[in-house]
Design an enzyme around this catalytic site. Structure first.
Site, PDB file in Angstrom:
ATOM      1  N   HIS A  76       0.860  -1.193   0.000  1.00 40.57           N
ATOM      2  CA  HIS A  76       0.000   0.000   0.000  1.00 40.57           C
ATOM      3  C   HIS A  76       0.894   1.241   0.000  1.00 40.57           C
ATOM      4  O   HIS A  76       1.605   1.504   0.964  1.00 40.57           O
ATOM      5  CB  HIS A  76      -0.915   0.000   1.228  1.00 40.57           C
ATOM      6  N   LEU A  77       0.847   1.968  -1.081  1.00 46.54           N
ATOM      7  CA  LEU A  77       1.651   3.176  -1.254  1.00 46.54           C
ATOM      8  C   LEU A  77       1.442   4.153  -0.105  1.00 46.54           C
ATOM      9  O   LEU A  77       0.310   4.347   0.349  1.00 46.54           O
ATOM     10  CB  LEU A  77       1.233   3.849  -2.564  1.00 46.54           C
ATOM     11  N   HIS A  78       2.519   4.752   0.369  1.00 48.52           N
ATOM     12  CA  HIS A  78       2.409   5.789   1.397  1.00 48.52           C
ATOM     13  C   HIS A  78       3.602   6.728   1.300  1.00 48.52           C
ATOM     14  O   HIS A  78       4.720   6.310   1.081  1.00 48.52           O
ATOM     15  CB  HIS A  78       2.291   5.189   2.805  1.00 48.52           C
ATOM     16  N   GLN A  79       3.301   8.007   1.424  1.00 50.06           N
ATOM     17  CA  GLN A  79       4.308   9.070   1.372  1.00 50.06           C
ATOM     18  C   GLN A  79       4.686   9.455   2.795  1.00 50.06           C
ATOM     19  O   GLN A  79       3.814   9.781   3.601  1.00 50.06           O
ATOM     20  CB  GLN A  79       3.731  10.287   0.641  1.00 50.06           C
TER      21      GLN A  79
END
Length: 197
Positions: A153-156
């Site tokens: 899950h992409l996260h910045q």
């Protein structure tokens, strides 16, 4: 201050810091203070980390289904949201995530990419307002090989930095002292987040 004197930390009242002076322990004193971080064991053991790449059990997929305090959510946008990092690199460490369970930046829609960027900028502005950092580390780790703890899950990352915030603890002891509780930081940041019209 001895343990008998009613303190379990060096020079502070009961419970304020989980530290012990080695001189009060059994055995040969070594001159080191011990900074106990038992909450880190959950991270080391991988507790709460999804067993696979699906959205089942993904903490970034389950957080929006909780109330803001329980989910550590600072702000909910249309396609993305902002939450506290449960295992922060520094005080006020925020994550900006899309609601959709995607792993790669190239999988974001244009709308998600724009909102992720706007929320990152707002996170920086709000953090500057409430905590006055000297700078930030921003980044995404794409894939486990690149250091992503939850690669599915992409996260910045939005990590505030202050002069002198790195000392011997992370370098020698592989421990990071974080002087503020997550729920306190979340409440402060959420209260300062700009209200939408």
């Amino acid at each position: 201050m001895s343990r008998d004197a009613g303190a379990d930390s060096i020079g502070t009242p009961n419970g304020s810091l989980p530290t012990e002076d080695a001189r009060s322990l059994a055995g040969v004193p070594d001159g080191f203070g011990r900074f106990w971080t038992p909450y880190r064991m959950a991270y080391i053991r991988g507790e709460g980390k999804p067993a696979d790449a699906s959205d089942v059990g993904c903490p970034f997929c389950t957080a929006p289904g909780k109330d803001d305090q329980a989910g550590l959510i600072v702000h909910r946008g249309d396609t993305c949201f902002v939450l506290m990092n449960l295992f922060p690199y520094n005080s006020g460490h925020l994550l900006v995530c899309p609601y959709r369970h995607v792993s790669d930046y190239t999988e974001l829609t244009d709308e998600e990419r724009v909102e992720l960027g706007n929320l990152t900028a707002t996170a920086m502005r709000v953090t500057r307002e409430v905590a006055s950092p000297a700078g930030f580390n921003l980044g995404m780790n794409q894939g486990e090989v690149a250091g992503a703890g939850i690669a599915a899950h992409l996260h910045q990352h939005v990590v505030p930095r202050w002069l002198g915030d790195a000392n011997f603890l992370p370098i020698i002891a592989q421990t990071k002292a974080v002087p503020e509780l997550l729920e306190d930081a979340r409440a402060r940041l959420a209260a300062a987040w700009p209200q939408e019209d």
